[in-house]
Design an enzyme around this catalytic site. Structure first.
Site, short mmCIF file in Angstrom:
data_model
loop_
_atom_site.label_atom_id
_atom_site.label_comp_id
_atom_site.label_asym_id
_atom_site.label_seq_id
_atom_site.Cartn_x
_atom_site.Cartn_y
_atom_site.Cartn_z
CG PHE A 64 21.85 7.51 44.44
CD1 PHE A 64 21.61 8.87 44.31
CD2 PHE A 64 23.15 7.05 44.35
CE1 PHE A 64 22.66 9.76 44.09
CE2 PHE A 64 24.21 7.92 44.13
CZ PHE A 64 23.95 9.28 44.00
CB VAL A 121 18.90 1.16 46.91
CG1 VAL A 121 17.66 1.47 46.06
CG2 VAL A 121 18.53 1.03 48.38
CG ASP A 146 16.92 -10.76 38.21
OD1 ASP A 146 16.29 -11.68 38.77
OD2 ASP A 146 16.39 -9.69 37.85
CD GLU A 153 23.77 -1.16 32.23
OE1 GLU A 153 23.74 -1.67 33.36
OE2 GLU A 153 23.03 -1.52 31.28
CE1 TYR A 190 14.47 1.24 42.28
CE2 TYR A 190 13.08 3.15 41.77
CZ TYR A 190 13.67 1.95 41.39
OH TYR A 190 13.45 1.45 40.13
#
Length: 348
Positions: free
Chosen positions: A116, A207, A321, A298, A121
């Site tokens: 998405f 994304v 991350d 989530e 974004y």
């Protein structure tokens, strides 16, 4: 006695036996039909208990040279490689990609990757696609499904043979939380209307990430989730599940296997449709009751995967991350990693 020396009652029994068999077959069928109906809900849909499990097709692979597996030598002794329900947990070193590639190529597998790119974004899309071309399902047929409200901003990225990009125009929402939650609705809708006719498996990703190492068919299964990088070492009491009983995403503190990341999940089109439809319906019910789960889609994903156990679990290698967590030695590879960004600026 009859002429062959058998008792007449014996002959009588032989004559009655076929009749008894017919009666038993008739009533047995009726009984089984009734039991099958009991497994269906009032709407006529087949209950989860009757759904087909993940049955991997057996395919004939060509002769190959590779190291022999050793039953006395663990493939990894520093991490859990199977769940209690015997689903494999995928880490570097736990699979032979050459064997898997042959198996999936022989099945002519096509993989769909949904992403998405809504509002700002869309700026992450170029890097996402470029790195996917380098690392995602290399050598296999892939369809990128890009959901966006800015189709004219979708970049032109050269694609390899057997790979194509499909732009699906959708509306945006004022709040980023709503954008996130409506992903489930859109994936569910298009799984039913389109994806089931075009691909065998769906992978659903964020994304604002990039592929930095191999992500291939080792992840494919009927239903897979990915261990959240922030909680793979944590006890269930520390998981940020939704803890308010009023929400459909509620999970009690004494329950939970793992905490799954919302940014990378998937499976067969049928199973992804079941998952996303259930999560969307739960969010609609929450909205009607004036509550929003703590981590939105989530939270609902974690509730679903708790009671619908995934058939494969991906290690945090598949969502990481590095800026926040570094690169611990337990992670042999970082495959799908967050792109540094200013969340406030992007979301607003």
């Amino acid at each position: 006695m009859d002429l062959r020396g058998r008792p007449k009652c014996y002959s009588l029994h032989l004559g009655i036996l076929p009749f008894i068999v017919l009666v038993l077959v008739f009533f047995g069928y009726g009984f089984l039909s009734h039991k099958i109906q009991e497994f269906r809900n009032p709407g006529g849909e087949t209950c989860m208990a009757t759904r087909q499990t993940d049955v991997q097709k057996v395919v004939s692979v060509p002769r190959m040279a590779y190291p022999q597996p050793n039953v006395l030598t663990p493939i990894r002794n520093d991490v859990l490689v199977f769940t209690p329900w015997l689903a494999p947990i995928i880490w570097e070193g736990t699979f032979n990609i050459d064997i898997l590639n042959e198996q999936f190529k022989l099945q002519n597998t096509t993989i769909g990757l949904t992403v998405f790119a809504i509002k700002k974004y869309v700026v992450f899309l170029k890097l996402f696609l470029e790195t996917a071309e380098q690392h995602f399902m290399v050598g296999h047929k892939v369809i990128y499904y890009v959901f966006t409200d800015r189709p004219s901003d979708v970049p032109q990225v050269p694609l390899g043979a057997g790979r194509k990009l499909v732009v699906l125009t959708v509306r945006n929402y004022t709040r980023w939380q709503d954008v996130s939650m409506h992903r489930m609705e859109m994936i569910s809708h298009f799984s039913e209307q389109r994806f089931q006719h075009e691909v065998d498996y769906l992978v659903c990703g964020d994304v604002d990430m990039k592929f930095s190492d191999h992500v291939g068919v080792e992840i494919l299964s009927a239903l897979f989730g990915t261990l959240h990088p922030g909680f793979y070492r944590s006890r269930r009491e520390s998981f940020t599940y939704e803890r308010r009983p009023k929400s459909q995403a509620y999970i009690p503190r004494d329950e939970g296997d793992f905490y799954y990341a919302g940014g990378f999940f998937g499976g067969s089109v049928v199973e992804v449709h079941h998952l996303t439809k259930a999560c969307h319906q739960a969010m609609v019910e929450d909205q009607a009751n004036g509550i929003e789960a703590v981590w939105h889609d989530e939270s609902h994903l974690n509730k679903y995967l708790l009671y619908h156990k995934p058939t494969k679990v991906l290690s945090p290698e598949y969502v990481w991350d590095q800026k926040l967590l570094g690169w611990p030695s337990i992670m042999k590879k970082l495959r799908y990693v967050a792109v540094p960004k200013n969340h406030q600026a992007i979301r607003n």
